[in-house]
Write a protein that holds these residues in place. Structure first.
Motif, short mmCIF file in Angstrom:
data_model
loop_
_atom_site.label_atom_id
_atom_site.label_comp_id
_atom_site.label_asym_id
_atom_site.label_seq_id
_atom_site.Cartn_x
_atom_site.Cartn_y
_atom_site.Cartn_z
N CYS A 122 -7.90 1.18 1.82
CA CYS A 122 -8.05 2.36 0.96
C CYS A 122 -6.81 2.59 0.10
CB CYS A 122 -8.35 3.59 1.82
SG CYS A 122 -8.61 5.08 0.84
N GLU A 123 -5.65 2.73 0.72
CA GLU A 123 -4.44 2.98 -0.05
C GLU A 123 -3.89 1.73 -0.70
OE1 GLU A 123 -4.33 5.87 -1.04
OE2 GLU A 123 -2.65 6.88 -0.08
N ASP A 160 -2.59 5.37 9.48
CA ASP A 160 -3.57 5.59 8.43
C ASP A 160 -4.96 5.37 9.00
OD1 ASP A 160 -5.16 5.70 6.19
OD2 ASP A 160 -3.87 4.45 4.95
N PRO A 161 -5.74 6.43 9.22
CA PRO A 161 -7.06 6.27 9.85
C PRO A 161 -8.03 5.47 8.98
CG PRO A 161 -6.78 8.51 9.03
CD PRO A 161 -5.45 7.84 8.92
N GLU A 162 -7.74 5.38 7.68
CA GLU A 162 -8.63 4.64 6.79
C GLU A 162 -8.28 3.16 6.72
OE1 GLU A 162 -8.01 7.28 3.36
OE2 GLU A 162 -10.15 7.76 3.52
N GLY A 163 -7.21 2.75 7.40
CA GLY A 163 -6.83 1.35 7.42
C GLY A 163 -6.09 0.93 6.16
N ASP A 198 -12.24 3.99 -7.53
CA ASP A 198 -13.69 3.93 -7.37
C ASP A 198 -14.35 3.17 -8.51
OD1 ASP A 198 -13.88 5.18 -4.93
OD2 ASP A 198 -14.30 7.16 -5.75
N LYS A 254 0.84 -1.19 0.00
CA LYS A 254 0.00 0.00 0.00
C LYS A 254 0.88 1.25 0.00
CE LYS A 254 -2.05 1.47 3.83
NZ LYS A 254 -1.26 2.65 4.26
N GLU A 287 -7.47 7.94 -7.65
CA GLU A 287 -8.59 7.76 -6.74
C GLU A 287 -9.86 7.45 -7.54
OE1 GLU A 287 -8.68 7.82 -3.48
OE2 GLU A 287 -6.95 8.96 -2.76
#
Length: 388
Positions: A184-185, A178-181, A294, A170, A290
């Motif tokens: 995401c990345e 990383d607050p999004e875990g 999606d 990642k 990004e």
């Protein structure tokens, strides 16, 4: 960082980098991971980026000092991309007795990089070969085109660790929370870099299914140790071009704001109708990767753009090219087009997907002639009904 009692982390974090591979924005930096296995024989697993050679060698030396000052017996090279291989020559100079373990093609690349393939120190590894370190055994797995042709992975059978090269990696340095875990990345990384090679990833996942994996050590990102099935299942979904999350991605370009208004209205209608997730992206202003992420995450994609020079607006065409390069498939695509006198964007976009596999085009198409009129809003309602 300690992976297991015998496997140590000796990688580095890069906070100076702005673009990874010259194109991917990495606001949280990058990690270049390397590991050291302490046993009767000592193996260093991969190198790091050229800017961190001295730090990496210092990390190796520090860990070896806890082992009585012993020297490495092997440098195992899983992947030859320069952010992982740049310091191979420095390693050979620091540890002249160590052997280099790599695939046959990796040694060819070393000759290109360093002017030497280290012929007197080579151990060629490939599918099914092993490297005995004592209690620890590395079982090599050929992983061609995940995402370079020379790639190996290895499974260490004592501590049940998969050294996965770039797979499961990642964006982001390991010392930044990383607050999004992970996902995401890792998703942006996968579809940006590895996404074209889904079939090759599937082949490696089938091989890996025969191993009892407790830890995954990638060349980028954190150690993965809990809920290994989640990571394997997620990679299976991504590499099989499956739908990860139910929802709709809307990607638009807009010259004077009218196409944007239509895209926003459609997003509003979809939410009103209970669509579980709507991702709205301005292709001209948002990170293109990004947007790519999606498009692959959701099962339905709406492309909204202006007719431009009788065809497709450049930013939209660029985006579709990104999708095609990554074998975009197994999705439903809907079109919103704008054109004051001769709307042609929808036809042009559809033509760009002619060679794509398993693409279903929505029956409802929205055509705007400059402004979003009540008639256009009715078309948007029909499209929303079809998508939900």
């Amino acid at each position: 960082m300690q992976i297991t009692e015998s496997i140590k982390y000796i990688g580095v974090n890069d906070h100076k980098i702005d673009l990874f591979e010259g194109q991917f924005e990495v606001p949280n930096g990058m990690a270049y991971n390397s590991y050291l296995i302490l046993d009767e024989k000592i193996a260093v697993m991969d190198s790091v980026d050229q800017n961190f050679g001295e730090e990496w060698l210092s990390n190796i030396k520090k860990e070896l000092s806890t082992a009585g000052g012993r020297q490495p017996d092997y440098l195992v090279v899983h992947h030859m991309e320069m952010d992982h291989s740049a310091n191979i020559k420095k390693f050979t100079e620091s540890y002249p007795a160590a052997k280099i373990v790599a695939s046959k093609m990796a040694f060819v690349m070393m000759k290109n990089y360093f002017g030497s393939d280290f012929a007197d120190r080579q151990i060629v590894a490939g599918e099914g070969t092993t490297l005995e370190l004592g209690k620890h055994t590395l079982n090599f797995i050929a992983a061609p085109n995940v995402h370079w042709p020379e790639v190996l992975m290895s499974y260490e059978s004592q501590d049940k660790v998969l050294f996965s090269a770039d797979a499961f990696g990642k964006f982001g340095a390991n010392d930044v929370e990383d607050p999004e875990g992970w996902a995401c990345e890792a998703r942006r990384y996968y579809f940006g870099i590895v996404g074209k090679f889904g079939a090759q990833v599937q082949a490696v996942l089938k091989k890996a299914s025969g191993f009892d994996i407790k830890h995954i050590c990638s060349l980028h990102g954190p150690l993965l140790s809990e809920n290994i099935k989640y990571y394997l299942d997620t990679y299976n979904t991504w590499s099989s071009y499956g739908v990860e999350t139910e929802g709709v991605a809307i990607c638009y370009t807009s010259v004077y704001g009218n196409t944007k208004k239509a895209a926003e209205k459609l997003a509003e209608l979809l939410k009103e109708k209970g669509c579980p997730k709507v991702a709205l992206n301005d292709l001209a202003r948002e990170d293109i990767y990004e947007c790519v992420e999606d498009a692959f995450r959701y099962g339905k994609l709406v492309l909204a753009t202006t007719t431009y020079n009788g065809g497709v607006f450049p930013k939209m065409k660029e985006f579709i090219d990104h999708l095609k390069e990554r074998d975009y498939q197994n999705r439903t695509i809907a079109f919103i087009e704008n054109g004051t006198w001769a709307p042609a964007a929808a036809k042009g976009m559809a033509a760009l997907f002619e060679a794509s596999k398993n693409i279903t085009f929505a029956q409802n198409k929205v055509t705007i002639k400059t402004a979003v009129t009540p008639e256009v809003e009715e078309q948007l309602k029909s499209l929303a009904n079809e998508l939900v």
